[in-house]
Design an enzyme around this catalytic site. Structure first.
Site, PDB file in Angstrom:
ATOM      1  N   LEU A  21      33.032  42.457  21.438  1.00 46.83           N
ATOM      2  CA  LEU A  21      32.423  42.418  22.778  1.00 46.83           C
ATOM      3  C   LEU A  21      33.370  43.001  23.823  1.00 46.83           C
ATOM      4  O   LEU A  21      32.943  43.695  24.752  1.00 46.83           O
ATOM      5  CB  LEU A  21      32.049  40.968  23.138  1.00 46.83           C
ATOM      6  CG  LEU A  21      31.429  40.788  24.528  1.00 46.83           C
ATOM      7  CD1 LEU A  21      30.140  41.600  24.662  1.00 46.83           C
ATOM      8  CD2 LEU A  21      31.150  39.310  24.819  1.00 46.83           C
ATOM      9  N   ILE A 400      54.386  40.369  41.332  1.00 42.31           N
ATOM     10  CA  ILE A 400      54.420  39.103  40.598  1.00 42.31           C
ATOM     11  C   ILE A 400      55.053  39.265  39.220  1.00 42.31           C
ATOM     12  O   ILE A 400      55.317  38.291  38.529  1.00 42.31           O
ATOM     13  CB  ILE A 400      52.993  38.508  40.518  1.00 42.31           C
ATOM     14  CG1 ILE A 400      52.407  38.379  41.917  1.00 42.31           C
ATOM     15  CG2 ILE A 400      52.965  37.160  39.835  1.00 42.31           C
ATOM     16  CD1 ILE A 400      53.245  37.561  42.890  1.00 42.31           C
ATOM     17  N   GLU A 453      57.732  43.899  32.779  1.00 42.33           N
ATOM     18  CA  GLU A 453      57.292  43.173  31.578  1.00 42.33           C
ATOM     19  C   GLU A 453      56.664  44.043  30.484  1.00 42.33           C
ATOM     20  O   GLU A 453      55.781  43.579  29.762  1.00 42.33           O
ATOM     21  CB  GLU A 453      56.311  42.036  31.964  1.00 42.33           C
ATOM     22  CG  GLU A 453      56.864  41.072  33.006  1.00 42.33           C
ATOM     23  CD  GLU A 453      55.893  39.951  33.394  1.00 42.33           C
ATOM     24  OE1 GLU A 453      54.976  39.674  32.618  1.00 42.33           O
ATOM     25  OE2 GLU A 453      56.076  39.368  34.475  1.00 42.33           O
ATOM     26  N   TRP A 530      49.155  27.160  27.382  1.00 44.61           N
ATOM     27  CA  TRP A 530      48.505  28.315  26.764  1.00 44.61           C
ATOM     28  C   TRP A 530      48.856  28.467  25.292  1.00 44.61           C
ATOM     29  O   TRP A 530      48.712  29.523  24.699  1.00 44.61           O
ATOM     30  CB  TRP A 530      48.813  29.580  27.570  1.00 44.61           C
ATOM     31  CG  TRP A 530      48.175  29.515  28.931  1.00 44.61           C
ATOM     32  CD1 TRP A 530      47.249  28.593  29.364  1.00 44.61           C
ATOM     33  CD2 TRP A 530      48.402  30.383  30.046  1.00 44.61           C
ATOM     34  NE1 TRP A 530      46.905  28.827  30.671  1.00 44.61           N
ATOM     35  CE2 TRP A 530      47.595  29.921  31.114  1.00 44.61           C
ATOM     36  CE3 TRP A 530      49.209  31.496  30.250  1.00 44.61           C
ATOM     37  CZ2 TRP A 530      47.563  30.543  32.366  1.00 44.61           C
ATOM     38  CZ3 TRP A 530      49.181  32.116  31.498  1.00 44.61           C
ATOM     39  CH2 TRP A 530      48.374  31.645  32.539  1.00 44.61           C
ATOM     40  N   GLU A 574      46.056  23.476  35.446  1.00 44.37           N
ATOM     41  CA  GLU A 574      45.141  23.463  34.302  1.00 44.37           C
ATOM     42  C   GLU A 574      45.274  22.206  33.457  1.00 44.37           C
ATOM     43  O   GLU A 574      44.286  21.692  32.940  1.00 44.37           O
ATOM     44  CB  GLU A 574      45.455  24.693  33.460  1.00 44.37           C
ATOM     45  CG  GLU A 574      44.483  24.972  32.372  1.00 44.37           C
ATOM     46  CD  GLU A 574      44.881  26.278  31.693  1.00 44.37           C
ATOM     47  OE1 GLU A 574      45.102  27.280  32.398  1.00 44.37           O
ATOM     48  OE2 GLU A 574      44.973  26.270  30.463  1.00 44.37           O
ATOM     49  N   HIS A 610      55.337  31.118  40.731  1.00 44.54           N
ATOM     50  CA  HIS A 610      54.061  31.770  40.995  1.00 44.54           C
ATOM     51  C   HIS A 610      52.943  30.941  40.412  1.00 44.54           C
ATOM     52  O   HIS A 610      53.029  30.441  39.301  1.00 44.54           O
ATOM     53  CB  HIS A 610      54.054  33.177  40.381  1.00 44.54           C
ATOM     54  CG  HIS A 610      52.681  33.767  40.327  1.00 44.54           C
ATOM     55  ND1 HIS A 610      52.019  34.168  41.459  1.00 44.54           N
ATOM     56  CD2 HIS A 610      51.838  33.978  39.294  1.00 44.54           C
ATOM     57  CE1 HIS A 610      50.818  34.612  41.111  1.00 44.54           C
ATOM     58  NE2 HIS A 610      50.688  34.505  39.802  1.00 44.54           N
ATOM     59  N   HIS A 661      42.514  41.029  40.303  1.00 45.10           N
ATOM     60  CA  HIS A 661      41.515  40.812  39.255  1.00 45.10           C
ATOM     61  C   HIS A 661      40.352  41.778  39.369  1.00 45.10           C
ATOM     62  O   HIS A 661      39.494  41.829  38.505  1.00 45.10           O
ATOM     63  CB  HIS A 661      41.027  39.365  39.266  1.00 45.10           C
ATOM     64  CG  HIS A 661      42.061  38.407  38.745  1.00 45.10           C
ATOM     65  ND1 HIS A 661      43.018  37.845  39.562  1.00 45.10           N
ATOM     66  CD2 HIS A 661      42.329  37.964  37.496  1.00 45.10           C
ATOM     67  CE1 HIS A 661      43.802  37.075  38.819  1.00 45.10           C
ATOM     68  NE2 HIS A 661      43.409  37.128  37.578  1.00 45.10           N
ATOM     69  N   CYS A 693      48.723  38.340  41.803  1.00 43.07           N
ATOM     70  CA  CYS A 693      49.130  38.036  40.437  1.00 43.07           C
ATOM     71  C   CYS A 693      49.733  39.306  39.835  1.00 43.07           C
ATOM     72  O   CYS A 693      49.880  40.318  40.521  1.00 43.07           O
ATOM     73  CB  CYS A 693      47.912  37.558  39.642  1.00 43.07           C
ATOM     74  SG  CYS A 693      48.316  36.820  38.047  1.00 43.07           S
TER      75      CYS A 693
HETATM   76  N1  GLN Z   1      54.684  37.281  35.774  1.00 42.82           N
HETATM   77  C1  GLN Z   1      53.374  37.283  35.247  1.00 42.82           C
HETATM   78  C2  GLN Z   1      52.746  38.656  35.433  1.00 42.82           C
HETATM   79  O1  GLN Z   1      52.996  39.262  36.411  1.00 42.82           O
HETATM   80  C3  GLN Z   1      52.490  36.245  35.906  1.00 42.82           C
HETATM   81  C4  GLN Z   1      51.108  36.241  35.353  1.00 42.82           C
HETATM   82  C5  GLN Z   1      50.236  35.082  35.785  1.00 42.82           C
HETATM   83  O2  GLN Z   1      50.462  34.458  36.769  1.00 42.82           O
HETATM   84  N2  GLN Z   1      49.201  34.798  35.074  1.00 42.82           N
HETATM   85  O3  GLN Z   1      51.987  39.121  34.623  1.00 42.82           O
HETATM   86 ZN    ZN Z   2      49.175  34.876  38.515  1.00 33.38          ZN
END
Ligand code: GLN
Ligand code: ZN
Length: 721
Positions: A21, A400, A453, A530, A574, A610, A661, A693
């Site tokens: 999907l 972030i 990252e 997670w 969460e 964050h 997002h 984010c």
């Molecule tokens: N440091 C992570 C990123 O930038 C934070 C991701 C998140 O908050 N879900 O991807």
């Molecule tokens: Zn985030």
């Protein structure tokens, strides 16, 4: 009326065993395929699921648990709650989910205490509810054409309205629900499942009265299917007697998290759908314990008892058999969706020839040597030391952490796993990617850089792969939202950090630039939230073990000359227990774990945290309690609400000014407006400028365009200070 089938599941994964999907959605969104092709991919997955469930011997098959994006959004569409502004969009459904060039998407937030995100229905006093039953009816017919009778699953009216913050519209929404039941009856549907997970949280007497009146009204319809109200993620508590007093025919109980109820008036006349197989973990069910629960339930005076999962299996991967790399001893302890269905079928049959006795769990090991903790210096001392050391401009601009993950990198990682690419070659690619991200950030004019990252497949899995006590899966994907999936690692033993994890990459990035580079770690609560975690230790002890590992990494980063370190805790909210009585205790140890992870940093090292999509309002005191020098927090979608709330922190704050997002690029004007709104609420010397984010799901093209606008907005505002 036919009796409720002896075995069922409340829902099933829908992303596809090989994420079919996801691929179909992304192809449609990118214009490489048509809506009809997308629908066909969906139909194939539904057929696969029904055939599989029936093949495993499951008696009651659900339908309408499939969704192209989100089942709450589907419910909004079912009830006609599509806000006017989306109706003219080329594809209103995905416009609500993801936004368009000119339209922001609807808000998204987490589904109870899971890592699944749903689209928050937008319901105002003027929303006109009008039934559009096309989807559930089509699925019933589609299954029937394959030879399967199904039970449509729909979010129930009370939960739907509570999620939208609009329970006052109950009378209005019940009309379409009544019409839905009539339409399903006309279609020959025998049972319908209305999901009411909101009833496992604390509910006011008014809300409980709403439950009664809703199900009295739906139950009093003369022509309707039998009604099964499903609850999950906890104990129904006071809502159970309320439901049992209505004419609904079946009630679902989560007996993994909740207890077998005592005597409840009215329950003897109901079918109880007993959720004894966990939909929230990956462990095999103890057959003896489940059978004992089932018999206790009968003894407690429930009417007919049938066997089910504790919640939808949406939250677990498809199939353990797709995991050939796992250690056999661990593998033997695991059950994913397919195995859980088989367990449900076995328990329903209560056949003597069932499973072998489950292998014993790993012996429980208590916390290792407690670390002696020094508290950090008070914030004013830290702030002065950091200001002198870092010399940042007003309104420092940062991100972030993640930058776009390229297909080439993902392919390279797969090649390393397949043995066709040597590790040093891969690592050179990672370094090239870091250099690219650093140069882009320098060129755009950001003040605090990140390495981007690129080495991380996922912010939790990457750490799990480098810590002792975790296993990672090859195909264990679980839907997070829309087309997004994660592969939660399996934490099965004692956690330890054999060697530094991120120091090499952060250090490399710092070697390329004079600007400060922010080290990037995932916090202990989020790593645990997670992951699928061992069940033989209290969650708190598991989190503290992880905190110690993060603490070691913080120390090593600092020693390597990294002077800003971000420890992300986007999952803090969460894990918050749904019942208030348990919340304080949780927040206390969660905050303690974070401080344990970070308090080894010196005063001049700036600690960032964050949080995102976390309805932070509910846990503000805890976020404050983290005592991070800077808190960056999602806010572009949720608006000014959060600003008033975080004003009192008195430390650095970066409310997001770019909603990552959505693929949409915000204009400099929009960002400037958000920034001015922030400055109206917070003193300028505390404000940071950053996206909501990480940027990993976006493209470099979108990111560069958006960050260009962010930087020019920040500069414009700086000029007027
Ligand atoms: N440091 C992570 C990123 O930038 C934070 C991701 C998140 O908050 N879900 O991807
Ligand atoms: Zn985030």
């Amino acid at each position: 009326m036919s009796p409720f089938p002896q075995s069922t599941v409340l829902g099933y994964p829908r992303i596809g065993p090989r994420r079919e999907l996801k691929r179909a959605l992304e192809s449609y969104w990118e214009g490489r395929s048509t809506r009809a092709e997308l629908e066909r991919a969906g139909a194939e997955l539904r057929e696969l699921t029904w055939r599989r469930l029936a093949g495993l011997g499951l008696a009651g098959l659900p339908s309408n648990t499939f969704s192209l994006y989100d089942h709450v959004l589907d419910t909004a569409v079912l009830l006609g709650a599509v806000p006017e502004r989306y109706r003219e969009a080329a594809d209103p459904y995905f416009a609500m989910a993801r936004g368009t060039e000119g339209l922001a998407p609807l808000r998204m937030t987490k589904w109870f205490d899971t890592n699944y995100h749903y689209i928050v229905p937008e319901i105002g006093p003027d929303t006109v509810f009008k039934l559009d039953a096309a989807k559930p009816l089509a699925e019933v017919r589609e299954a029937r054409a394959l030879g399967f009778e199904t039970r449509p699953v729909v979010v129930g009216p009370v939960t739907f309205l509570l999620l939208a913050g609009a329970l006052d519209r109950l009378d209005d929404v019940l009309g379409p629900y009544e019409e839905l039941l009539a339409a399903l009856a006309a279609e020959g549907v025998e049972w319908v499942q209305l999901d009411e997970p909101a009833l496992v949280a604390d509910r006011t007497p008014e809300e409980l009265a709403a439950v009664r009146s809703a199900y009295d009204r739906l139950g009093s319809l003369t022509t309707r299917p039998s009604i099964f109200v499903a609850s999950y993620f906890g104990d129904l508590g006071e809502a159970l007697p309320a439901l049992a007093a209505t004419p609904v025919e079946a009630i679902g109980l989560d007996l993994v998290r909740g207890a077998v109820p005592g005597a409840v008036p009215g329950l003897a006349g109901k079918t109880v759908v007993a959720g004894v197989v966990s939909g929230r973990d990956v462990w095999r069910t103890s057959r003896d314990r489940a059978l004992a629960t089932l018999s206790a339930l009968s003894a407690a005076g429930a009417g007919r008892v049938v066997v089910s999962t504790s919640c939808s299996l949406l939250h677990v991967p498809y199939d353990v058999d797709a995991e050939p790399d796992l250690d056999p001893a661990l593998w033997a302890r695991l059950a994913f969706a397919e195995q859980k269905v088989a367990e449900v079928v076995d328990l329903a049959g209560a056949s003597a020839a069932g499973f072998d006795a489950p292998p014993p769990a790993e012996p429980s090991v208590a916390l290792r040597e407690p670390v002696v903790l020094e508290e950090r210096a008070p914030y004013p001392v830290r702030a002065a030391a950091q200001a002198a050391h870092l010399r940042l401009p007003a309104l420092p601009i940062t991100t972030i952490g993640s930058f776009p993950q390229t297909g080439a990198l993902r392919a390279a990682r797969a090649a390393v796993a397949a043995g066709t690419l040597a590790l040093p070659d891969y690592e050179r690619q990672v370094e090239a990617e870091i250099e690219h991200a650093v140069r882009v950030q320098e060129r755009l004019g950001l003040d605090v850089l990140v390495h981007g990252e690129p080495e991380r497949n996922d912010m939790v899995q990457y750490f799990a792969e480098h810590l002792d006590g975790f296993a990672v899966t090859r195909n264990g994907w679980v839907q997070s939202y829309g087309s997004r999936c994660t592969r939660p690692p399996i934490l099965h033993g004692d956690v330890g950090r054999p060697s530094p994890i991120t120091v090499r990459w952060a250090g490399y990035a710092q070697s390329l630039t004079d600007k400060p580079v922010k080290g990037m770690l995932t916090g202990p609560v989020t790593i645990v939230a997670w992951s699928f975690v061992r069940a033989d230790l209290p969650l708190r002890d598991v989190v503290l073990q992880v905190a110690d590992a993060v603490r070691e990494e913080v120390r090593d980063l600092e020693a390597a000359g990294v002077s800003i370190i971000q420890v992300d805790e986007p999952a803090l909210r969460e894990l918050l227990p749904l019942r208030r009585a348990a919340q304080t205790d949780y927040l206390e140890w969660a905050v303690a774990a974070y401080r344990r992870a970070t308090s080894g940093a010196s005063e001049r090292t700036q600690i960032h945290t964050h949080l995102c999509y976390s309805d932070a309002d509910q846990i503000l005191a805890a976020i404050d309690g983290l005592d991070a020098d800077v808190t960056t927090i999602e806010s572009a979608r949720s608006g000014a609400r959060i600003l008033g709330a975080v004003r009192s922190f008195g430390r650095g704050l970066g409310p997001g000014v770019y909603d990552i997002h959505s693929p949409r690029v915000p204009s400099a004007g929009e960002v400037e407006q958000l920034l001015r709104r922030t400055l109206a609420a917070l003193p300028v010397e505390r404000v940071w400028v950053n996206p909501d984010c990480g940027l990993k799901t976006r493209t470099y093209e979108q990111v560069e365009a958006a960050l260009t606008n962010v930087v020019s907005a920040a500069r414009r505002v700086r000029e007027t200070l």
